[in-house]
Design a protein around this motif. Structure first.
Motif: not given
Length: 124
Positions: A45, A80-82, A84, A87, A104, A107, A110, A113
């Motif tokens: 981000d 976290h907001p993702g 899952n 980290w 999250s 990029h 899923s 991650d």
């Protein structure tokens, strides 16, 4: 562009070609683990992202100012907001401190991650 920037760009372009990674120009969201250095190279981000001391959003120790970063490892942490608990470990841009960012803001798909080790990224 100065000589140092030209050399860095040439090295990066060559590395992406040699390691089978997509060129950043070809796909801004391309991610991959470099088989030579074992790092995840990926977009993230907007710059200014906090890098936390532990895999939870408390005690920022540094910041990612670039939107193209590398991550040395992964671990489980706070949800976290993702959606899952993955980290990624990295070194911040401002102070050179190691810390963690939530998946999250990186990029990655899923599926990546869910099990970064399956794709060659070592666990922290």
């Amino acid at each position: 562009m100065n000589k140092r920037q030209v050399i860095a760009t040439t090295i990066a372009t060559t590395a992406f070609a040699l390691f089978g990674l997509a060129s950043p120009a070809a796909s801004a969201d391309a991610c991959g683990v470099d088989p030579h250095d074992g790092r995840l190279h990926c977009t993230n981000d907007e710059g200014g992202l906090p890098v936390f001391h532990e895999p939870r959003p408390v005690d920022a120790v540094d910041f990612l100012d670039t939107t193209q970063s590398w991550f040395t490892c992964w671990t489980q942490g706070e949800l976290h907001p993702g959606g899952n608990t993955t980290w990624y470990g990295t070194v911040g841009d401002r102070f050179g401190n190691f810390g963690y960012v939530p998946a999250s803001v990186v990029h990655t798909p899923s599926a990546f991650d869910a099990d970064p080790g399956k794709y060659g990224l070592r666990r922290c």
